[in-house]
Design a protein around this motif. Structure first.
Motif, PDB file in Angstrom:
ATOM      1  N   HIS A 129     -29.884   8.069   7.796  1.00 22.63           N
ATOM      2  CA  HIS A 129     -31.107   9.046   8.185  1.00 22.63           C
ATOM      3  C   HIS A 129     -30.923   9.231   9.705  1.00 22.63           C
ATOM      4  N   HIS A 149     -31.385  12.665  12.527  1.00 29.47           N
ATOM      5  CA  HIS A 149     -31.712  14.181  12.825  1.00 29.47           C
ATOM      6  C   HIS A 149     -30.671  14.692  13.991  1.00 29.47           C
ATOM      7  N   HIS A 165     -39.805  10.521   4.856  1.00 27.99           N
ATOM      8  CA  HIS A 165     -40.319   9.742   5.819  1.00 27.99           C
ATOM      9  C   HIS A 165     -41.559   9.050   5.000  1.00 27.99           C
ATOM     10  N   HIS A 222     -38.204   4.553   6.874  1.00 21.32           N
ATOM     11  CA  HIS A 222     -39.016   3.616   7.502  1.00 21.32           C
ATOM     12  C   HIS A 222     -39.817   2.846   6.586  1.00 21.32           C
ATOM     13  N   ASP A 274     -32.257   7.318  13.296  1.00 15.63           N
ATOM     14  CA  ASP A 274     -33.212   8.482  13.490  1.00 15.63           C
ATOM     15  C   ASP A 274     -32.892   9.629  14.214  1.00 15.63           C
TER      16      ASP A 274
HETATM   17 ZN    ZN Z   1     -36.586  10.584  11.038  1.00 15.15          ZN
END
Ligand code: ZN
Length: 503
Positions: free
Chosen positions: A78, A80, A227, A256, A307
């Motif tokens: 994960h 971005h 998420h 998460h 992240d």
């Molecule tokens: Zn994220």
């Protein structure tokens, strides 16, 4: 390896790493998966053999890996990647400030070329740090042109990627059913180097509008990453709605998964889903306490992720280190609350190395191809070796060394699918200068579009006033702050007046 050897390997010559401490991450190999003074032979795109003093083809290129640790490529589930274009900009953000910046104010200004720029730099950064597979949780794709730019960027970097397509400016039940998106998916070529998923969140709205997006995923045969358990954003209702709709399965990734109750963890475990723990993110942004300590109890498989590098680091050494620390920290606090002491740590360094490798491979459904140095698997190999670093000697506990001693700068050699992408601490076959130039243009564009005031304000959020706790041991007529100030400026402090009884 010299340039001729690298070219020869890329042309199909075998390569053998000799005399390494090999963390195979395959419990069936060596002693608990570890082979001291071990060799790994790579032929073409495949791990051909693992052992000691291997007999290899006469034309094999030999790499002296002594003093180093050889392990499978790490897998980030994960990231971005588009946000790497503004690396470090949001270091002091709260989660609300992140939402305001990207979702409300400025996400819409990012053009296809900006998505491309962030992805290319992030992709190069990943392989440089030994992260051979990255899930690009790409939620800045407001048009198909943005999606094409993201895919082109990932294709241009010699790493393994999964494009998890998302659009934070659109409703998932709309964009997943848009004919233009459907034709983008139809034309997309996927293979072992480039996978595809859908990325969207479920707010917990009782109407469950996301149902249509899940139905699209099912129709297209695509896994969903979401998420989950993000304080103030997604919650138990999100999980319950997904579960009641029959949309939770073993291909679903829960990013998460922090602020959830036992009921949600049971639903995730029962349907075989995987979690993606982003400890640096959870610790700083506040989605909830990094949740590996809970996931372990419910038997939910764990993978690791970083992240976004608009806030944090983006290498899995940091992810492993912070995750092990946060998990143990919570175990101590839970024990202290019962008046007890932890005398044996449950979570070991080995476990977080597994989460960073095989755990990630399992989460993306590639556990039989990636995640361990098992003969027959794809040759994604990382050599951690740095004879210039005092921290790389001695190597006594190799798992502990990877987690607490080594860092991205110690990554010497990286193979992805048998191709050399880094050797002798230098990237091979990537255009880093070109990637930097692309990002420079995006930074310049974003800065001028925001304007200097908004740019500065975005990077320096307001600090709330502290309420100082009254210290009962401070003399009432002694101004400590004033004293310190004078001492710093070189002036003589005034004689403090003591008023203690008996003085
Ligand atoms: Zn994220």
């Amino acid at each position: 390896m010299n340039p001729q050897e690298i070219a020869a390997i890329d042309a199909g010559r075998p390569v053998v790493f000799r005399h390494a401490t090999v963390l195979t991450m395959d419990p069936a190999l060596g002693a608990g998966g570890v082979i001291e003074d071990g060799d790994v032979l790579v032929t073409g795109t495949t791990i051909a053999a693992v052992g000691q003093r291997l007999e290899v083809p006469a034309d094999a290129v030999e790499v002296d890996a002594s003093g180093g640790i050889l392990m499978p490529g790490m897998i980030d589930t994960h990231r971005h990647m588009w946000q790497t274009a503004l690396r470090g900009y949001g270091a002091d953000w709260s989660l609300s400030q992140y939402f305001v910046f990207y979702y409300l104010s400025w996400g819409k200004i990012f053009r296809p070329e900006d998505i491309h720029a962030g992805n290319v730099l992030s992709g190069i950064e990943a392989i440089d740090a030994g992260v051979t597979t990255t899930v690009d949780w790409s939620h800045g794709l407001q048009t198909i042109a943005h999606g094409e730019a993201a895919a082109d960027a990932l294709r241009s970097v010699p790493g393994r990627f999964v494009l998890a397509y998302g659009n934070l400016l659109g409703a998932p039940w709309e964009w997943t059913n848009d004919p233009a998106f459907r034709s983008f998916v139809r034309d997309l070529r996927t293979d072992d180097m480039f996978g595809f998923q859908l990325a969207f969140d479920v707010t917990g709205d009782p109407e469950f509008p996301e149902r249509a997006a899940f139905e699209a995923a099912r129709e297209l045969g695509l896994p969903v990453t979401t998420h989950a358990g993000v304080w103030g954003a997604t919650n138990d209702d999100s999980i319950r709605l997904m579960h009641e709709g029959g949309f939770m399965d073993e291909r679903t990734t829960y990013v998460h998964a922090s602020t959830l109750t036992a009921d949600s963890y049971h639903r995730i475990a029962a349907t075989g889903g995987h979690a993606s723990v982003s400890t640096e993110s959870e610790q700083s942004a506040g989605q909830g306490y990094p949740t590996s300590w809970q996931l372990r109890k419910y038997g939910i498989p764990v993978s690791l992720s970083m992240d976004t590098s608009v806030w944090w680091s983006s290498d899995l050494f940091s992810a492993m280190r912070t995750t092990l620390g946060a998990d143990r920290s919570r175990e101590h606090l839970e024990a202290h609350a019962q008046g007890e002491t932890v005398v044996n740590n449950r979570l070991r360094a080995e476990h977080v190395v597994r989460w960073a490798t095989q755990g990630g491979a399992d989460a993306i459904g590639k556990g039989d191809l990636l995640g361990s140095l098992t003969p027959g698997k794809r040759a994604d190999v990382v050599l951690i070796k740095n004879d210039e670093s005092p921290a790389m000697y001695p190597i006594l506990n190799p798992f502990g060394h990877v987690v607490f001693q080594a860092a991205r700068g110690d990554v010497d050699t990286v193979l992805v699918d048998g191709r050399v992408v880094k050797a002798g601490h230098h990237l091979v076959g990537v255009d880093l200068a070109g990637a930097r130039a692309e990002v420079a243009r995006t930074v310049e564009y974003a800065r001028s579009t925001l304007g200097e005031d908004a740019w500065r304000e975005g990077m320096t959020p307001e600090i709330p006033a502290d309420e100082r706790i009254q210290n009962p041991y401070t003399y009432t007529d002694y101004d400590g702050g004033e004293m310190r100030h004078r001492a710093r400026s070189g002036a003589q402090p005034e004689e403090p007046v003591h008023s203690t009884a008996g003085a």
